[in-house]
Design an enzyme around this catalytic site. Structure first.
Site, PDB file in Angstrom:
ATOM      1  CG  ASP A 180      -1.872   1.183   1.219  1.00 33.12           C
ATOM      2  OD1 ASP A 180      -2.885   1.086   0.514  1.00 33.12           O
ATOM      3  OD2 ASP A 180      -1.595   2.191   1.894  1.00 33.12           O
ATOM      4  CG  ASN A 188      -4.175  11.356  -6.569  1.00 37.39           C
ATOM      5  OD1 ASN A 188      -3.439  11.526  -7.528  1.00 37.39           O
ATOM      6  ND2 ASN A 188      -5.303  10.687  -6.649  1.00 37.39           N
ATOM      7  CG  ASP A 197      -3.422   8.601 -13.129  1.00 40.55           C
ATOM      8  OD1 ASP A 197      -3.889   8.135 -12.071  1.00 40.55           O
ATOM      9  OD2 ASP A 197      -4.113   9.101 -14.032  1.00 40.55           O
ATOM     10  CG  ASP A 224      -3.271   3.709  -2.335  1.00 43.76           C
ATOM     11  OD1 ASP A 224      -4.356   3.135  -2.159  1.00 43.76           O
ATOM     12  OD2 ASP A 224      -2.674   4.327  -1.432  1.00 43.76           O
TER      13      ASP A 224
END
Length: 305
Positions: A180, A188, A197, A224
Site C-alpha cells: 500500500d 494526489n 497516475d 493504491d
C-alpha cells in the site's frame, strides 16, 4: 495464407492430436511440427485426457471421433468441461454417423471429413488459429489493469487459487506481498491526479523489475494497493524481495509517499479456497501493522515465521 497467420501469433499454440490411426496421427504431427508448432499425440481418448492433465492444457485439440474406448464426442465434452477456451477440430470418416451440428453441440469448433486434402486442412487450421489469436487478445485485455498495464484484481483472484492448488499439491512454498502507498491521497490532492497516475505506473514498473519474469506475478489490487504472488518462495526470501521493492521505491523520489508491505506464506487450511483467503488475510493484516507503525517498512506475518 497459413504462414501469414502463424507469423501474426503472439506465441505458438500447443496442439494435441488424437487418433487411433497411426498414419493419420503421425502425418498431422509431422506437418504441424514442420510449421514450428508444439505437438503432443495420443492414440485414444483415455490417453488424451491423461496427457491433458500431465502436459496440458492445450490451446488446440485435433481429434478423431471414432476411436476404441472413449469416443471423440465424449472426449470433446470432457475437455470443454476442464478447459472451456480450448479450440477443437473434430475429424471423421463416418459422415453419415456424425453431422456438423452433433460435434458443435458437443463443444467442437469445426468438423473436417476424412479423407481431406492439405489445402482444406490448411484453410480450416488458419481459421482456427485466427480465432485463437482473437481469444488471446481479448483475454489479455480482460486481465490487465488499464492504467499500469500489470494484471488486475480479477486475474489475481483466478491466479491465486490456481497457484494455491499447485503449491499445496506439489508441496512448495508460496508467498504473497500486500503493498500500500502511504500518504497517496495527500500526494494526489497536492500534486494532481496526473502525477498520482505516474506514481502508480512507476510502482508497477518497480514491482516487475524487482521480481522474477515469468515466475512471480504483480497485480494492481485496487486504488493504491498492489499484490505480488511469489511461487517457490519462502518467508525469508519473500521478505528480501519486499525490502528490495521498498528500497527501489525510496530511490524513485515520490516524497512524501512511502510503502507499507505485508509478507505472508501459504499455510494449509481445510481446502485450497480457504487457504488462499487465509493467505490474503494474513498478508493484509501484516501490511496494516506496517502502516500503523508509520509506514515505510516491511512487516512479516508472525504465523509465516
Amino acid at each position: 495464407m497459413l504462414r501469414d497467420v502463424l507469423e501474426s501469433l503472439p506465441h505458438p499454440p500447443k496442439f494435441l492430436v488424437v487418433d487411433d490411426e497411426d498414419d493419420v496421427r503421425v502425418l498431422l504431427r509431422e506437418y504441424l511440427s514442420g510449421l514450428g508448432l508444439p505437438v503432443v499425440e495420443a492414440r485414444d481418448g483415455e490417453e488424451a485426457l491423461r496427457l491433458f492433465e500431465e502436459k496440458g492444457p492445450f490451446e488446440i485439440v485435433i481429434t478423431d471421433l471414432v476411436m476404441p474406448g472413449l469416443d471423440g464426442l465424449t472426449l470433446i465434452r470432457r475437455i470443454k468441461e476442464r478447459e472451456p477456451e480450448t479450440i477443437i477440430l473434430a475429424m471423421t470418416g463416418y459422415a453419415r454417423d456424425y453431422g456438423y451440428v452433433d460435434v458443435v453441440l458437443a463443444g467442437a469448433d469445426d468438423l473436417i471429413q476424412k479423407p481431406f486434402s492439405f489445402e482444406e486442412f490448411e484453410a480450416r487450421l488458419a481459421r482456427l488459429l485466427r480465432e485463437w489469436k482473437l481469444k488471446e487478445e481479448l483475454q489479455a485485455l480482460s486481465i490487465r489493469d488499464v492504467l499500469t498495464d500489470i494484471f488486475n484484481r480479477r486475474y489475481f483472484e483466478e491466479r491465486l487459487l490456481e497457484e494455491t492448488i499447485r503449491a499445496l499439491r506439489q508441496d512448495y512454498p508460496l508467498s504473497l506481498l500486500m503493498i500500500d502507498v502511504d500518504r497517496f491521497k495527500l500526494y494526489n490532492d497536492t500534486r494532481g491526479h496526473r502525477d498520482g497516475d505516474l506514481l502508480l505506473k512507476a510502482l508497477a514498473d518497480i514491482l516487475c523489475r524487482c521480481t522474477r519474469e515469468k515466475v512471480d506475478q504483480a497485480f494492481r489490487y485496487g486504488g493504491d494497493e498492489f499484490v505480488v504472488l511469489l511461487p517457490h518462495t519462502d518467508t525469508r526470501q519473500a521478505a528480501k524481495v519486499a525490502e528490495r521493492i521498498l528500497e527501489n521505491y525510496r530511490e524513485a523520489g515520490f516524497s512524501p509517499t512511502t510503502l507499507s508491505i505485508g509478507v505472508a506464506k501459504l499455510l494449509p487450511v481445510e481446502n485450497p479456497r480457504k487457504s488462499a483467503d487465509d493467505l490474503v488475510r494474513r498478508a493484509d493484516e501484516a501490511m496494516y501493522r506496517a502502516k500503523r507503525s508509520g509506514g515505510n517498512r516491511v512487516e512479516v506475518d508472525p504465523e509465516s515465521l
